[in-house]
Write a protein that holds these residues in place. Structure first.
Motif, PDB file in Angstrom:
ATOM      1  N   VAL A   1       7.005  -0.310  -7.769  1.00  0.00           N
ATOM      2  CA  VAL A   1       6.352  -1.336  -6.971  1.00  0.00           C
ATOM      3  C   VAL A   1       6.897  -2.707  -7.355  1.00  0.00           C
ATOM      4  CG1 VAL A   1       4.363  -1.407  -8.564  1.00  0.00           C
ATOM      5  CG2 VAL A   1       4.117  -2.278  -6.241  1.00  0.00           C
TER       6      VAL A   1
ATOM      7  N   VAL B   1       6.144  -6.803  -6.806  1.00  0.00           N
ATOM      8  CA  VAL B   1       5.084  -7.736  -6.436  1.00  0.00           C
ATOM      9  C   VAL B   1       5.667  -9.148  -6.365  1.00  0.00           C
ATOM     10  CG1 VAL B   1       2.854  -8.709  -7.131  1.00  0.00           C
ATOM     11  CG2 VAL B   1       3.347  -6.286  -7.543  1.00  0.00           C
TER      12      VAL B   1
ATOM     13  N   CYS C   1       1.934  -4.169   1.253  1.00  0.00           N
ATOM     14  CA  CYS C   1       0.739  -5.010   1.256  1.00  0.00           C
ATOM     15  C   CYS C   1       1.161  -6.407   1.686  1.00  0.00           C
ATOM     16  CB  CYS C   1       0.121  -5.080  -0.138  1.00  0.00           C
ATOM     17  SG  CYS C   1      -0.398  -3.497  -0.792  1.00  0.00           S
TER      18      CYS C   1
ATOM     19  N   ALA D   1      -2.115 -10.318  -1.743  1.00  0.00           N
ATOM     20  CA  ALA D   1      -0.827 -10.457  -2.425  1.00  0.00           C
ATOM     21  C   ALA D   1       0.231  -9.613  -1.731  1.00  0.00           C
ATOM     22  CB  ALA D   1      -0.955 -10.030  -3.884  1.00  0.00           C
TER      23      ALA D   1
ATOM     24  N   ALA E   1       3.193  -7.207  -1.732  1.00  0.00           N
ATOM     25  CA  ALA E   1       3.758  -6.205  -2.632  1.00  0.00           C
ATOM     26  C   ALA E   1       4.363  -5.078  -1.817  1.00  0.00           C
ATOM     27  CB  ALA E   1       2.672  -5.635  -3.562  1.00  0.00           C
TER      28      ALA E   1
ATOM     29  N   ALA F   1       5.613  -1.083  -2.401  1.00  0.00           N
ATOM     30  CA  ALA F   1       5.741   0.096  -3.262  1.00  0.00           C
ATOM     31  C   ALA F   1       6.607   1.110  -2.534  1.00  0.00           C
ATOM     32  CB  ALA F   1       4.373   0.698  -3.569  1.00  0.00           C
TER      33      ALA F   1
END
Lengths: 297, 297
Positions: A34, A36, A78, A116, A118, A120
């Protein structure tokens, strides 16, 4: 996710409850990473396609480091509500393009709003009948070898963090790692005894091979050609370039051990050796610089 | 990730660059879902193990809905810096326990600090020689059937959102879906023509089967037993319980179409039929309530 391609291993792509991917070997290799925002990437340093390339490469290199050929990616994204839709499309383009470099494709995904940003990524791969090359097989007497660029991404990171945008070669190396994915199965066929992809820094990741194999390893600093542009940038920025080479991450070259006398094919270079003991030394001595790559710390 | 088990399909578990999972069939089924705090779960409504059960179930049900048997999970976890370490351990416990219900295990993962708490899960599965059951195979004349609870999680969500903690059965149904994973391969063996897991509401997800198959479907409301506790809670909260049954999500029962005359095994119940046309009706008429389940809108 939009703009997804279908590679040769894709039996059923996006749009159903799940994808179906060929696993002709009877086993599937799988890894998840992932990234971020703020920790692994910055939107002012990398465009969306760059982030896609980086996220895909980090995962695909893990598959190659087992000696396997990547077949598919799945992506969970996300996104903050105010993110431009074109950013997610650019990300998908980068993921798809990087996967295509090794014949893989994006077969599924999910997206959710989130405070946030992100991404993955899960990568799948096929061993093609070979045994997986684990981290723990190095034996005293083996040679240590590397395939791929090292220190380039770290140099690019330093350049960007000092507010510069050139040398372009280094900045681009940070934005889009260049990984020779085929070197993974190649190493497996050559009888590699252990392998890892260098994502956190050469000393740290070779250290994982040493500790998993309960052996010591020594790296020869003379094995590394520091290219002129890196040397010049290091001088201008007041940095030891071997700091980038030995402790910089994000290039994802493959580090592997082979039985002594193994004739290494093009692209691989011998960088050290395996001996009884523990830990990793450089030219026979402990390295005094930092031992790893802490993103944005 | 800690506390991970190794199921029968795990050939190489966590700790290397990637995991190796058995895919005896020569194909692997794969699906990814991401759950974000505030959108898909609330920490004051669900403990960490509950979130693990829910995240695993959402993905494992997707595998079952293809007619496959789940083999493995990979988990990417984004955690705020101030999150208690025991929360991540509880999450891993929940993921592991839910996976174990269908013989799967958590084989890999990655964790990063992040401003937002999110868990992205990838599930893998094995078709065992069967063809995948897609969304697009329903034919006029087929029967529509359901396996698993429906409306319970939505009722629990309403109870929690009104500030109550009982009836416990409904709240627990929201916290931990009960999915009969084996019903997926069972339906495939019975010749299911299309299948989906109901995660967003029965009308919406059956609507996906209808549109993918270019057919119409009709649901009989009399096919659903509304249990006393749900009926009582609906009355107390001023809600039509069929709103939960027809439009509520998160229970993850399997909805599938079968050739007319298929004898359904225990656990499956016929809830409607497939006809020429398009769209989904209830008792022959359009349903006037909301058509889906919007998490925390």
């Amino acid at each position: 996710m939009s703009r997804l391609g279908a590679g040769p291993a894709t039996l059923l792509g996006p749009g159903d409850d799940a994808a179906v991917v060929r696993a002709a070997d009877g086993r599937v290799v799988a890894s998840t990473d992932v990234l971020v925002e703020g920790r692994h990437f910055r939107r002012d340093w990398c465009g969306p396609a760059d982030v896609g390339h980086r996220a895909a490469a980090a995962n695909l290199a893990d598959i190659a480091a087992m000696g396997a050929t990547p077949t598919a990616l799945l992506v969970a994204l996300c996104v903050p509500g105010d993110l431009d839709a074109s950013w997610a499309e650019g990300l998908a383009d980068g993921l798809t393009a990087e996967a295509a470099l090794c014949g893989a494709s994006v077969v599924g995904g999910d997206m959710s709003s989130s405070p946030a940003l992100a991404v993955a990524v899960t990568a799948l791969g096929d061993l093609g009948g070979l045994d997986p090359v684990r981290r723990d097989g190095a034996r005293p007497g083996d040679l240590l070898a590397l395939c791929g660029r090292i220190g380039y991404a770290a140099a690019g990171y330093t350049v960007l963090s000092r507010g510069f945008r050139t040398p372009k070669m280094l900045v681009e190396a940070y934005r889009r790692p260049v990984v020779r994915y085929a070197a993974g199965p190649e190493a497996a066929r050559l009888g590699a005894t252990s392998m890892i992809d260098v994502s956190d820094g050469l000393l740290q990741d070779v250290g994982h091979l040493a500790s998993a194999g309960r052996v010591g390893m020594d790296i020869r600093s003379s094995a590394f050609d520091v290219p002129d542009q890196m040397r010049d940038a290091a001088k201008a920025l007041g940095v030891d370039p071997y700091q980038w080479v030995l402790a910089g991450g994000d290039d994802h070259p493959l580090a592997a051990t082979f039985p002594a006398g193994t004739e290494l094919p093009d692209g691989w270079r011998e960088i050290g050796s395996v001996h009884d003991g523990s830990g990793v030394t450089v030219d026979g001595r402990p390295w005094s610089g930092p031992l790893g790559w802490d993103h944005f710390r």
